[in-house]
Scaffold this active site. Structure first.
Site, PDB file in Angstrom:
ATOM      1  N   ASP A 227      62.299  -0.910  18.736  1.00 41.77           N
ATOM      2  CA  ASP A 227      63.474  -0.031  18.708  1.00 41.77           C
ATOM      3  C   ASP A 227      64.487  -0.157  17.529  1.00 41.77           C
ATOM      4  O   ASP A 227      64.711  -1.228  17.072  1.00 41.77           O
ATOM      5  CB  ASP A 227      64.194  -0.534  19.723  1.00 41.77           C
ATOM      6  CG  ASP A 227      65.545   0.199  20.050  1.00 41.77           C
ATOM      7  OD1 ASP A 227      65.748   1.264  20.860  1.00 41.77           O
ATOM      8  OD2 ASP A 227      66.659  -0.001  19.388  1.00 41.77           O
TER       9      ASP A 227
ATOM     10  N   HIS B 247      72.755   8.048  20.224  1.00 42.94           N
ATOM     11  CA  HIS B 247      73.320   6.640  20.130  1.00 42.94           C
ATOM     12  C   HIS B 247      74.627   6.476  20.815  1.00 42.94           C
ATOM     13  O   HIS B 247      74.777   5.511  21.422  1.00 42.94           O
ATOM     14  CB  HIS B 247      73.252   6.162  18.661  1.00 42.94           C
ATOM     15  CG  HIS B 247      73.157   4.804  18.314  1.00 42.94           C
ATOM     16  ND1 HIS B 247      72.762   4.200  17.107  1.00 42.94           N
ATOM     17  CD2 HIS B 247      73.455   3.739  19.105  1.00 42.94           C
ATOM     18  CE1 HIS B 247      72.627   2.944  17.337  1.00 42.94           C
ATOM     19  NE2 HIS B 247      73.159   2.628  18.406  1.00 42.94           N
TER      20      HIS B 247
ATOM     21  N   LYS C 272      67.421   6.639  16.887  1.00 46.70           N
ATOM     22  CA  LYS C 272      68.447   7.417  17.669  1.00 46.70           C
ATOM     23  C   LYS C 272      69.097   8.418  16.583  1.00 46.70           C
ATOM     24  O   LYS C 272      69.146   8.012  15.464  1.00 46.70           O
ATOM     25  CB  LYS C 272      69.472   6.145  18.230  1.00 46.70           C
ATOM     26  CG  LYS C 272      68.698   4.963  19.006  1.00 46.70           C
ATOM     27  CD  LYS C 272      69.722   3.863  19.291  1.00 46.70           C
ATOM     28  CE  LYS C 272      68.974   2.770  19.758  1.00 46.70           C
ATOM     29  NZ  LYS C 272      68.290   2.116  19.020  1.00 46.70           N
TER      30      LYS C 272
ATOM     31  N   TYR D 182      71.109   1.874  11.826  1.00 46.27           N
ATOM     32  CA  TYR D 182      70.779   0.544  11.505  1.00 46.27           C
ATOM     33  C   TYR D 182      70.567   0.563  10.040  1.00 46.27           C
ATOM     34  O   TYR D 182      70.398  -0.500   9.464  1.00 46.27           O
ATOM     35  CB  TYR D 182      69.548  -0.109  12.353  1.00 46.27           C
ATOM     36  CG  TYR D 182      69.754  -0.059  13.856  1.00 46.27           C
ATOM     37  CD1 TYR D 182      71.053   0.104  14.484  1.00 46.27           C
ATOM     38  CD2 TYR D 182      68.728  -0.313  14.628  1.00 46.27           C
ATOM     39  CE1 TYR D 182      71.440  -0.059  15.742  1.00 46.27           C
ATOM     40  CE2 TYR D 182      69.027  -0.325  15.912  1.00 46.27           C
ATOM     41  CZ  TYR D 182      70.216  -0.201  16.721  1.00 46.27           C
ATOM     42  OH  TYR D 182      70.502  -0.379  17.887  1.00 46.27           O
TER      43      TYR D 182
END
Length: 282
Positions: free
Chosen positions: A47, A110, A77, A52
């Protein structure tokens, strides 16, 4: 339950019951090595997210593993600035390029109500979802889902969606079990997936969990992950250390008793609660 077990999503695709999280994993060699070690340890579910800022390194770790693409389940996401039709289309292509993949198994919105669309989040989500549905038709995405959505966000999305979400990824652990949205998810055939199953590390300070973990000759992390599995959640533990990456998978050889589940469930608020998605400052 074993590491090989999967859940069947509402659209028929299979998802491993435990995943490897990469939130807060630094980009570069650290993320690449962590993902590589996770796959070597047995994880088949990875994931990540555009937010990120480590998709490129995650993709490199996947590639370095040598495991065939068909054996892996990869999630990423849509970032908070992607809530329009064209922005979402661009974001999907950018993520695929960063990950060096032809498709992802699961693509999530997200956050339902980021600052960028706070005055028009309903429209923003609907437009992004339309682009995501088109990406499914184009073979770029297999399954669609959401993250941090509450019932009112999902109710609104359902008004325009042709494809229903199969996953809702939430802050889920014994400290915040989010019963209301978890029940809502169940009633709509949506699986609940737990990011921060270890409470971003704060869980290790809870004495009661330490005592229960000792009873099973397990670590607090293993106890919390096992708790998630027994709740029917898909936990996404994260680590950058090879020994802990492997340790976090050693959760299929014991079962928490009903009595101890009750004790664990009484620890609400001990190490954090979910952020309010309508009030986040990003």
């Amino acid at each position: 339950m074993t590491i090989q077990e999967v859940y069947t999503l509402s659209n028929g695709y299979k998802i491993p019951t435990i995943g490897f999280g990469t939130w807060q994993t630094p980009d570069g060699e650290v993320a690449k090595e962590a993902v590589f070690q996770a796959i070597q340890a047995g994880y088949r579910h990875i994931d990540t997210a555009s937010a990120y800022k480590n998709e490129k390194s995650v993709g490199e770790g996947i590639k370095a593993s040598g495991i065939s693409r068909e054996e892996l389940f990869i999630t990423t996401k849509l970032g908070s600035k992607g809530h329009s039709y064209q922005a979402a289309k661009n974001a999907i292509d950018a993520s695929l390029q960063q990950l060096q993949l032809d498709y992802v198994d699961l693509y999530l919105i997200h956050w339902p109500n980021p600052l960028a669309i706070r005055d028009r989040w309903q429209e923003g989500n609907a437009l992004a979802w339309r682009a995501m549905e088109e990406a499914v038709a184009e073979g770029k995405i297999r399954s669609l889902g959401v993250s941090n959505f509450l019932s009112h966000h999902l109710d609104t999305l359902f008004e325009s969606a042709n494809i229903k979400p199969v996953i809702n990824q939430l802050f889920l652990n014994p400290s915040d079990q989010q019963e209301q949205i978890v029940d809502y998810n169940k009633s709509h055939g949506i699986l609940s997936e737990g990011y921060s199953p270890l409470g971003t590390g704060k869980i290790f300070e809870v004495k009661e969990l330490q005592k229960i973990a000792e009873k099973y000759n397990k670590t607090v992390a293993q106890l919390a992950i096992r708790w998630s599995l027994q709740q029917g959640f898909i936990p996404l533990p994260k680590s950058i250390h090879e020994d802990r990456i492997r340790e976090n998978l050693a959760v299929f050889d014991f079962v928490i008793s009903e009595e101890d589940l009750v004790r664990i469930n009484q620890l609400k608020g001990m190490f954090g609660v979910a952020p309010n998605p309508d009030l986040v400052n990003f």
